[in-house]
Design an enzyme around this catalytic site. Structure first.
Site, PDB file in Angstrom:
ATOM      1  N   ARG A 125      48.549  10.105  21.903  1.00 39.51           N
ATOM      2  CA  ARG A 125      47.335   9.661  22.487  1.00 39.51           C
ATOM      3  C   ARG A 125      46.406   9.557  21.108  1.00 39.51           C
ATOM      4  NH1 ARG A 125      46.310  13.845  26.296  1.00 39.51           N
ATOM      5  NH2 ARG A 125      47.695  12.301  27.957  1.00 39.51           N
ATOM      6  N   TYR A 126      45.449  10.652  20.151  1.00 37.29           N
ATOM      7  CA  TYR A 126      44.675   9.580  19.919  1.00 37.29           C
ATOM      8  C   TYR A 126      45.203   9.045  18.259  1.00 37.29           C
ATOM      9  CZ  TYR A 126      41.843  13.258  22.607  1.00 37.29           C
ATOM     10  OH  TYR A 126      41.967  14.387  22.943  1.00 37.29           O
ATOM     11  N   ARG A 149      46.615  11.392  15.431  1.00 38.92           N
ATOM     12  CA  ARG A 149      48.010  13.120  15.847  1.00 38.92           C
ATOM     13  C   ARG A 149      48.662  12.827  17.218  1.00 38.92           C
ATOM     14  NH1 ARG A 149      42.459  12.811  16.675  1.00 38.92           N
ATOM     15  NH2 ARG A 149      41.524  13.796  17.783  1.00 38.92           N
ATOM     16  N   CYS A 192      58.652  29.376  28.746  1.00 39.92           N
ATOM     17  CA  CYS A 192      58.136  30.182  27.964  1.00 39.92           C
ATOM     18  C   CYS A 192      58.488  31.676  28.627  1.00 39.92           C
ATOM     19  CB  CYS A 192      56.728  29.533  29.027  1.00 39.92           C
ATOM     20  SG  CYS A 192      55.258  28.181  28.703  1.00 39.92           S
ATOM     21  N   CYS A 199      52.131  30.675  33.342  1.00 43.37           N
ATOM     22  CA  CYS A 199      51.017  31.072  33.760  1.00 43.37           C
ATOM     23  C   CYS A 199      50.316  29.630  35.591  1.00 43.37           C
ATOM     24  CB  CYS A 199      50.290  29.867  32.507  1.00 43.37           C
ATOM     25  SG  CYS A 199      50.160  31.367  31.340  1.00 43.37           S
ATOM     26  N   CYS A 203      48.851  26.580  34.301  1.00 44.16           N
ATOM     27  CA  CYS A 203      49.603  25.504  33.524  1.00 44.16           C
ATOM     28  C   CYS A 203      49.342  24.256  34.117  1.00 44.16           C
ATOM     29  CB  CYS A 203      51.095  26.731  33.514  1.00 44.16           C
ATOM     30  SG  CYS A 203      51.258  25.034  32.304  1.00 44.16           S
ATOM     31  N   ARG A 212      50.897  21.944  32.997  1.00 46.14           N
ATOM     32  CA  ARG A 212      52.020  21.201  33.180  1.00 46.14           C
ATOM     33  C   ARG A 212      53.361  22.059  33.580  1.00 46.14           C
ATOM     34  NH1 ARG A 212      51.929  21.379  26.581  1.00 46.14           N
ATOM     35  NH2 ARG A 212      50.983  19.853  25.758  1.00 46.14           N
ATOM     36  N   ASP A 260      42.344  21.455  34.545  1.00 47.87           N
ATOM     37  CA  ASP A 260      42.486  19.926  34.769  1.00 47.87           C
ATOM     38  C   ASP A 260      42.694  19.918  36.155  1.00 47.87           C
ATOM     39  OD1 ASP A 260      42.714  19.406  32.288  1.00 47.87           O
ATOM     40  OD2 ASP A 260      44.805  20.418  31.961  1.00 47.87           O
ATOM     41  N   ASP A 289      39.825  17.341  29.458  1.00 49.52           N
ATOM     42  CA  ASP A 289      40.660  16.634  28.969  1.00 49.52           C
ATOM     43  C   ASP A 289      40.980  15.489  29.952  1.00 49.52           C
ATOM     44  OD1 ASP A 289      42.967  15.591  27.348  1.00 49.52           O
ATOM     45  OD2 ASP A 289      43.890  18.031  27.230  1.00 49.52           O
ATOM     46  N   LYS A 312      40.300  14.159  25.702  1.00 48.39           N
ATOM     47  CA  LYS A 312      38.573  16.039  25.039  1.00 48.39           C
ATOM     48  C   LYS A 312      37.816  15.086  25.675  1.00 48.39           C
ATOM     49  CE  LYS A 312      42.365  18.749  24.278  1.00 48.39           C
ATOM     50  NZ  LYS A 312      43.507  17.732  23.498  1.00 48.39           N
TER      51      LYS A 312
END
Length: 437
Positions: free
Chosen positions: A122-123, A126, A135, A139, A142, A144, A303, A340, A347
């Site tokens: 995306r950036y 990086r 996991c 969570c 989450c 995702r 999100d 985000d 972000k």
């Protein structure tokens, strides 16, 4: 709270009659005994749901599966479990099935910004490498949910090589973030191989790992893991504490091992309604983090992922929290509050407004107390004109590692870029010109 408390002994004995302290501190034992059913939670916590509640909760877990480590479950207060912050992050809610019109399965467009499978770019400098869909705990907040828990998997080395080769062939990438799932659910050998491969790429300057194991499975931070990680500096680790109740004797020990290995630690909290949407609570959390050598890094606005509507707060709540921190605690105890952006915009930092007004000569500012002050601009500032010829610049930057082109707002500000304006593709005025032509 001590390691292997009386409550933890009780839970361990229910799970396995012959369980010992060595079992409890064995991270693989927790993974094997992960609680994945409503009945399992009832049995271990000594609570009961009605048949109607149980049926509704099972509808939720069919879409968004549940998995809780015995350790993380041991932090729940069964006497007030419905309001318990650990319970709310770990246990399903029927509210997760309330999908709003603006909710998305991939709100950050990670899959669309994926030039090769398992990698998001995306950036400019990086990338994010998805190294696991597994996991220790799923969570409930989450972002995702489309990946984590729905189909557990560990990519093979051949799968990961596609991402590694992309990084190798993209010289502007200087920072690689390993994410998932949770990278620390990989074996030590797999992580060692992965870090060796990425670390051997000349233009990669730093590798980051995002993990929640210090929070939900602190025993994963073994001496062997830490010794292996020490071979791969510069390495940074970000974890994910959301509430002071998550900082226990076990988590402190895990953080100490990582910090003592010379690994800089950061924390990324998510602002969650009913869990941590309180200025005083966030301040206490951040103070506990810095005492354990963890820098509060981000405070995320929740999100727009499917199933998270009940966790979202207004952005105004985040601004209120930031207002309560600046000036009231150390600067390094204040995270950056970010949204985000949906659609892969990245972000976007948000903060209270401290500039009240300004002219060519003065800037009027206010501080955290409400004091209004004036900052005088310099009368004879001569800006350094930038033509991108760093070797001949009086500022004496002798490295040629800058990006080749400016992007977005930077292009409007840069001396060396001739961009005059940024215009949306579907601008009606420009459209009329095209039609007329």
């Amino acid at each position: 709270m001590q390691i292997y408390s009386e409550n933890q002994r009780r839970l361990a004995k229910i799970i396995a009659e012959d369980a010992t302290r060595s079992n409890w501190t064995d991270w693989k034992w927790h993974v094997r005994n992960s609680i994945k059913s409503i009945e399992g939670v009832e049995r271990l916590l000594g609570i009961r749901f009605t048949e109607k509640e149980r049926a509704a909760l099972k509808n939720t877990t069919e879409k968004f599966p549940m998995a809780i480590t015995p350790y993380y479950l041991s932090l729940i207060d069964p006497k007030d479990y419905r309001n318990d912050p650990v319970f709310m992050q770990a246990f399903p809610s029927t509210d997760e099935l309330r999908i709003e019109s603006h909710d998305m399965s991939d709100p950050l467009h990670e899959d669309e910004d994926s030039p090769v499978p398992g990698l998001t770019h995306r950036y400019p400098d990086r990338v994010l490498l998805h190294v696991s869909n597994t996991c220790a705990m799923y969570c409930r907040h989450c972002t995702r949910k489309r990946k984590v828990g729905d189909r557990d998997s560990i990519p093979s080395r051949d799968d990961l090589r596609q991402g590694i080769e992309y990084i190798r062939n993209t010289p502007q990438v200087r920072d690689v973030l390993l994410s998932g799932g949770d990278p620390f659910l990989l074996s030590d050998d797999m992580l060692d191989w992965l870090l060796t491969e990425i670390g051997g790429i000349e233009h990669v300057e730093v590798v980051r790992i995002g993990t929640r194991t210090p929070v939900v499975l602190p025993y994963r931070i073994t001496d062997d893991l830490v010794e292996m990680l020490k071979k791969h500096h510069p390495l940074w680790i970000n974890t994910h504490f959301n509430h002071p109740a998550e900082i226990t004797a076990s988590s402190k020990q895990a953080l100490a091992k990582l910090a003592n290995a010379g690994i800089p630690l950061g924390n990324q909290s998510v602002l969650l309604a009913g869990v941590n949407d309180c200025p005083r609570l966030i301040k206490v959390l951040n103070h506990k983090l810095v005492r354990n050598r963890v820098r509060p890094y981000y405070l995320y606005q929740c999100d727009l992922s499917e199933g998270l509507t009940h966790f979202r707060t207004p952005i105004g709540k985040g601004i209120e929290i930031l207002e309560s921190l600046r000036g009231h605690t150390s600067g390094f105890s204040i995270p950056t509050y970010v949204v985000d952006a949906p659609g892969g915009g990245g972000k976007i930092p948000l903060m209270p407004n401290y500039i009240i007004s300004w002219t060519a000569n003065k800037v009027v500012l206010r501080n955290y107390e409400g004091v209004i002050t004036t900052y005088h601009e310099p009368a004879h500032y001569e800006p350094t004109y930038c033509d991108r010829e760093c070797k001949s610049c009086n500022l004496q930057l002798r490295e040629a590692d800058a990006e080749e082109k400016a992007i977005g707002i930077e292009s409007l500000l840069a001396d060396w870029d001739d961009t005059q304006s940024l215009t949306p593709e579907e601008n009606e005025r420009i459209g009329r010109r095209t039609d007329a032509a």
